[in-house]
Design a protein around this motif. Structure first.
Motif, PDB file in Angstrom:
ATOM      1  N   ARG A   1      50.705  47.694  12.110  1.00 26.65           N
ATOM      2  CA  ARG A   1      49.692  46.784  12.649  1.00 26.65           C
ATOM      3  C   ARG A   1      48.351  47.500  12.803  1.00 26.65           C
ATOM      4  N   TYR A   2      48.417  48.732  13.276  1.00 29.26           N
ATOM      5  CA  TYR A   2      47.185  49.514  13.431  1.00 29.26           C
ATOM      6  C   TYR A   2      46.496  49.701  12.088  1.00 29.26           C
ATOM      7  N   ASP A   3      47.288  50.028  11.070  1.00 23.90           N
ATOM      8  CA  ASP A   3      46.722  50.220   9.733  1.00 23.90           C
ATOM      9  C   ASP A   3      46.107  48.927   9.210  1.00 23.90           C
ATOM     10  N   GLN A   4      46.744  47.789   9.492  1.00 20.18           N
ATOM     11  CA  GLN A   4      46.162  46.508   9.085  1.00 20.18           C
ATOM     12  C   GLN A   4      44.841  46.261   9.808  1.00 20.18           C
ATOM     13  N   LEU A   5      44.809  46.611  11.099  1.00 21.87           N
ATOM     14  CA  LEU A   5      43.586  46.394  11.878  1.00 21.87           C
ATOM     15  C   LEU A   5      42.415  47.163  11.291  1.00 21.87           C
ATOM     16  N   VAL A   6      42.605  48.454  11.027  1.00 16.73           N
ATOM     17  CA  VAL A   6      41.475  49.304  10.649  1.00 16.73           C
ATOM     18  C   VAL A   6      41.023  49.063   9.212  1.00 16.73           C
ATOM     19  N   THR A   7      41.708  48.175   8.497  1.00 12.04           N
ATOM     20  CA  THR A   7      41.224  47.776   7.170  1.00 12.04           C
ATOM     21  C   THR A   7      40.741  46.329   7.194  1.00 12.04           C
ATOM     22  N   SER A   8      40.544  45.773   8.392  1.00 13.14           N
ATOM     23  CA  SER A   8      40.126  44.376   8.528  1.00 13.14           C
ATOM     24  C   SER A   8      38.673  44.295   8.985  1.00 13.14           C
ATOM     25  N   ASP A   9      38.211  43.057   9.173  1.00 13.34           N
ATOM     26  CA  ASP A   9      36.856  42.813   9.684  1.00 13.34           C
ATOM     27  C   ASP A   9      36.863  42.454  11.163  1.00 13.34           C
TER      28      ASP A   9
ATOM     29  N   GLU B   1      36.333  42.401  14.957  1.00 10.71           N
ATOM     30  CA  GLU B   1      35.350  43.065  15.804  1.00 10.71           C
ATOM     31  C   GLU B   1      36.001  43.523  17.099  1.00 10.71           C
ATOM     32  N   THR B   2      35.854  44.800  17.400  1.00 17.13           N
ATOM     33  CA  THR B   2      36.385  45.359  18.633  1.00 17.13           C
ATOM     34  C   THR B   2      35.309  45.333  19.717  1.00 17.13           C
ATOM     35  N   LEU B   3      35.670  45.776  20.918  1.00 16.72           N
ATOM     36  CA  LEU B   3      34.678  45.920  21.982  1.00 16.72           C
ATOM     37  C   LEU B   3      33.537  46.837  21.558  1.00 16.72           C
ATOM     38  N   VAL B   4      33.863  47.856  20.764  1.00 13.72           N
ATOM     39  CA  VAL B   4      32.825  48.772  20.288  1.00 13.72           C
ATOM     40  C   VAL B   4      31.791  48.003  19.477  1.00 13.72           C
ATOM     41  N   HIS B   5      32.257  47.169  18.561  1.00 20.43           N
ATOM     42  CA  HIS B   5      31.337  46.377  17.739  1.00 20.43           C
ATOM     43  C   HIS B   5      30.512  45.426  18.599  1.00 20.43           C
ATOM     44  N   LEU B   6      31.159  44.809  19.589  1.00 21.72           N
ATOM     45  CA  LEU B   6      30.457  43.844  20.431  1.00 21.72           C
ATOM     46  C   LEU B   6      29.377  44.520  21.268  1.00 21.72           C
ATOM     47  N   PHE B   7      29.681  45.694  21.823  1.00 25.87           N
ATOM     48  CA  PHE B   7      28.665  46.429  22.574  1.00 25.87           C
ATOM     49  C   PHE B   7      27.522  46.874  21.653  1.00 25.87           C
ATOM     50  N   ASP B   8      27.876  47.328  20.472  1.00 27.88           N
ATOM     51  CA  ASP B   8      26.850  47.759  19.528  1.00 27.88           C
ATOM     52  C   ASP B   8      25.912  46.608  19.169  1.00 27.88           C
TER      53      ASP B   8
ATOM     54  N   ALA C   1      40.544  65.547  10.984  1.00 27.53           N
ATOM     55  CA  ALA C   1      39.752  64.384  10.569  1.00 27.53           C
ATOM     56  C   ALA C   1      40.433  63.092  11.021  1.00 27.53           C
ATOM     57  N   TRP C   2      39.634  62.129  11.420  1.00 32.67           N
ATOM     58  CA  TRP C   2      40.138  60.822  11.872  1.00 32.67           C
ATOM     59  C   TRP C   2      39.391  59.739  11.114  1.00 32.67           C
TER      60      TRP C   2
ATOM     61  N   HIS D   1      35.986  55.478  11.601  1.00 33.20           N
ATOM     62  CA  HIS D   1      34.851  54.767  10.996  1.00 33.20           C
ATOM     63  C   HIS D   1      34.968  53.262  11.208  1.00 33.20           C
ATOM     64  N   TYR D   2      36.208  52.748  11.246  1.00 33.50           N
ATOM     65  CA  TYR D   2      36.392  51.312  11.446  1.00 33.50           C
ATOM     66  C   TYR D   2      35.800  50.869  12.776  1.00 33.50           C
ATOM     67  N   PHE D   3      36.004  51.654  13.830  1.00 39.77           N
ATOM     68  CA  PHE D   3      35.573  51.231  15.163  1.00 39.77           C
ATOM     69  C   PHE D   3      34.055  51.208  15.290  1.00 39.77           C
ATOM     70  N   GLY D   4      33.357  51.925  14.446  1.00 40.23           N
ATOM     71  CA  GLY D   4      31.912  51.789  14.386  1.00 40.23           C
ATOM     72  C   GLY D   4      31.138  52.482  15.493  1.00 40.23           C
ATOM     73  N   TYR D   5      31.669  53.582  16.031  1.00 41.53           N
ATOM     74  CA  TYR D   5      30.925  54.311  17.058  1.00 41.53           C
ATOM     75  C   TYR D   5      29.617  54.860  16.468  1.00 41.53           C
ATOM     76  N   ASP D   6      28.559  54.806  17.272  1.00 39.04           N
ATOM     77  CA  ASP D   6      27.330  55.489  16.859  1.00 39.04           C
ATOM     78  C   ASP D   6      27.538  56.998  16.819  1.00 39.04           C
ATOM     79  N   ARG D   7      28.397  57.502  17.703  1.00 40.96           N
ATOM     80  CA  ARG D   7      28.673  58.942  17.742  1.00 40.96           C
ATOM     81  C   ARG D   7      30.095  59.164  18.207  1.00 40.96           C
ATOM     82  N   LEU D   8      30.834  59.917  17.424  1.00 42.23           N
ATOM     83  CA  LEU D   8      32.209  60.272  17.753  1.00 42.23           C
ATOM     84  C   LEU D   8      32.284  61.783  17.960  1.00 42.23           C
TER      85      LEU D   8
END
Length: 566
Positions: free
Chosen positions: A315-323, A325-332, A348-349, A353-360
């Motif tokens: 399920r996690y793998d399906q999520l990170v290849t989807s569109d 929007e997480t809380l990270v995207h909504l805050f951004d 490396a993680w 990149h899927y979660f879209g942090y400005d800085r990790l």
């Protein structure tokens, strides 16, 4: 004249006498024990192995009637089936001990790599390699003994001549009758069991269920109850405040409720409450049900951020290849700078990149100059200091949404750093003096009672660090959310423990706490038995609803609620 006289049976070929009888009995007892290997550690008792495996007479019958020309393929098939059932049983026991659930063949292949990371971080790569080699060698020895036992029974069947061969043809019918007799005997107190068949059928159904779940989850990804929210309304009631989402590793309900841990953890929780009051802040606390226990923290983080129930890696793998929007995207999208402080990341993680942090920030990015505490790369007090130095102190800046992982309460729970004066933390080199204090993991883990004691001490340490952070750094307008990622392993909690973790929402601005009054959570930092408990995946929609200027949002739409398990 040599040969077998009509009407008489020839003895088995090979070694006979007492030694042969003993070898045959040992082969039967050993195969019976392998067939009875249980799926959970609680069943690993002597009484469990006093039953008769219902599959054993069938195996004996097959071996007795198999012609010599088919010896090797039939033997290999029987051994392969027993190898699969044995592996599933051992894997079930290990995942029950570490994760509180059964092994999932279709989705758990990544556990081997994660297990190596934890083991090598706890006891060192050399010892981890020795343990791994010993485990593999032990399993291979088990299979070698299975091969011997199967071969012994096959040779016994092949040892008879003449009329015995004819009689042997009726053995399948006898075996079937025996199986039904044993089954009927269950009601009469005859100890019989069908563990091997149950394991195979259970995991077959589980694989089918996982495949169906994959298709259903694809539909959940496409549905989002928040998609109708106007962009300008999302999170507008936060008015640009810093939002700090702080996960405490293995901080579960048992740490607060279990009588073994309450005497150590309760004073630290009390100190957290005192820190909230001393900062003239306000808090409410509740329970969230984590999708995991004992490990796989990323599934808990992902569930909370995505609003979807991520109880498997697939399920996690399906999520990170989807569109999605997480809380990270909504805050951004709403104008926040989004960041993640991840001291456990040493490799490396790419999923980040899927979660879209400005800085990790991974372990190397946080500037820690001290020594690691076994698996724990740096103490929690340094992690929160780094959060302030890197993200909150610089000015001018945008408001920050920070996801922070505190990992000092991760196994092996030794050593545990003291909480020092925050002004002395510096680059973290001061903590090196405590990196070798106490027993090393290899010594501590010989005594599980001491392991549990250290678990409680590590949770208390993390809570004391958060309390010190509130007293020292909590700004007037910050919203601080502190929660556990999952319960500790069943070794710590016991089998069948709740999957709930505490969550504390803290702010010096009472309006931010009033905004979630309809959650019905308990004032303060100590949730009670009556405090509502939600699936962790429900938090995203409820949080956005509470802090957005909009109409009602259905919190459990789009897969946010916990699904039933197969």
């Amino acid at each position: 004249m040599s040969g077998t006289q009509p009407g008489k049976l020839s003895p088995p070929t090979g070694r006979g006498g007492i030694a042969g009888i003993v070898a045959t009995l040992l082969a039967l007892v050993f195969l019976n024990a392998v067939l009875l290997l249980p799926p959970s550690p609680s069943a690993l008792t002597a009484d469990h192995f006093l039953a008769i495996a219902i599959e054993l007479p069938l195996i004996v019958a097959i071996l007795f009637v198999t012609p010599r020309v088919l010896r090797w393929p039939v033997t290999a098939l029987v051994v392969a089936v027993l190898a699969i059932t044995s592996f599933l049983s051992i894997a079930n026991i290990m995942t029950q001990l570490s994760l509180g659930r059964f092994f999932k063949p279709l989705v758990d292949s990544q556990l081997f790599g994660a297990g190596w990371d934890v083991l090598s971080g706890a006891v060192g790569e050399t010892r981890a390699l020795l343990i791994t080699v010993a485990a593999i060698a032990g399993f291979l020895l088990l299979m070698a003994l299975v091969w011997w036992a199967v071969g012994r029974l096959f040779r016994l069947g092949q040892g008879w001549r003449g009329q015995q061969r004819l009689a042997a043809a009726g053995l399948p019918a006898v075996a079937v009758a025996l199986v039904f007799g044993l089954g009927i005997g269950r009601g009469s107190g005859i100890p019989v069991d069908d563990q091997a068949w149950e394991r195979l059928s259970f995991h077959t159904r589980q694989i089918v269920s996982d495949l169906e779940s994959r298709r259903e989850f694809a539909g959940d990804l496409a549905e989002d109850s928040l998609s109708a929210l106007p962009a300008e309304a999302q999170l507008s009631r936060l008015e640009g405040r810093d939002v700090l989402l702080v996960f405490i590793e293995s901080y579960g309900r048992s740490a607060l409720d279990d009588a073994r841990y309450r005497p150590v953890v309760a004073p630290a929780l009390g100190a957290l409450g005192e820190a909230v009051r001393a900062a003239d802040a306000h808090a409410v606390s509740g329970w969230l049900t984590s999708p995991v226990a004992g490990g796989q923290s990323w599934l808990a983080h992902g569930s909370l951020l995505s609003g979807l129930w991520l109880d498997t890696q697939r399920r996690y793998d399906q999520l990170v290849t989807s569109d999605r929007e997480t809380l990270v995207h909504l805050f951004d999208a709403a104008g926040w700078r989004t960041t993640a402080i991840m001291p456990a990341l040493t490799l490396a993680w790419p999923e980040g990149h899927y979660f879209g942090y400005d800085r990790l920030y991974d372990a190397d990015d946080l500037g820690y100059a001290g020594r690691p505490f076994n698996w724990v790369t740096m103490p929690d007090q340094y992690t929160l200091t780094a959060l302030n130095r890197l993200e909150l102190d610089p000015a001018p800046r945008d408001p920050v949404f920070a996801e922070v992982a505190l990992i000092s309460s991760h196994a092996p729970w030794t050593p545990i750093a003291p909480v020092i004066d925050w002004a002395d933390v510096g680059d973290g080199s001061i903590f090196s003096q405590w990196a070798d204090t106490g027993d090393p993991p290899a010594v501590l883990w010989r005594d599980f009672d001491r392991v549990r004691e250290h678990y409680a001490l590590s949770i208390a340490y993390s809570l004391e660090v958060v309390a010190g952070y509130i007293e020292t750094f909590l700004d007037e307008e910050d919203l601080l959310i502190v929660l556990g990622d999952h319960q500790a392993a069943p070794l710590i909690t016991g089998e069948g423990a709740s999957r709930a973790v505490p969550m504390h929402v803290i702010s010096r601005d009472p309006r931010l706490i009033e905004a979630i009054a309809d959650w019905g959570w308990t004032p303060g930092v100590a949730p009670t038995a009556e405090t509502p408990e939600w699936p962790m995946s429900a938090f995203r929609a409820r949080f956005v609803e509470a802090y957005s200027d909009t109409g009602h949002v259905v919190a459990n739409a789009g897969g946010e609620s916990e699904p039933s398990t197969p």
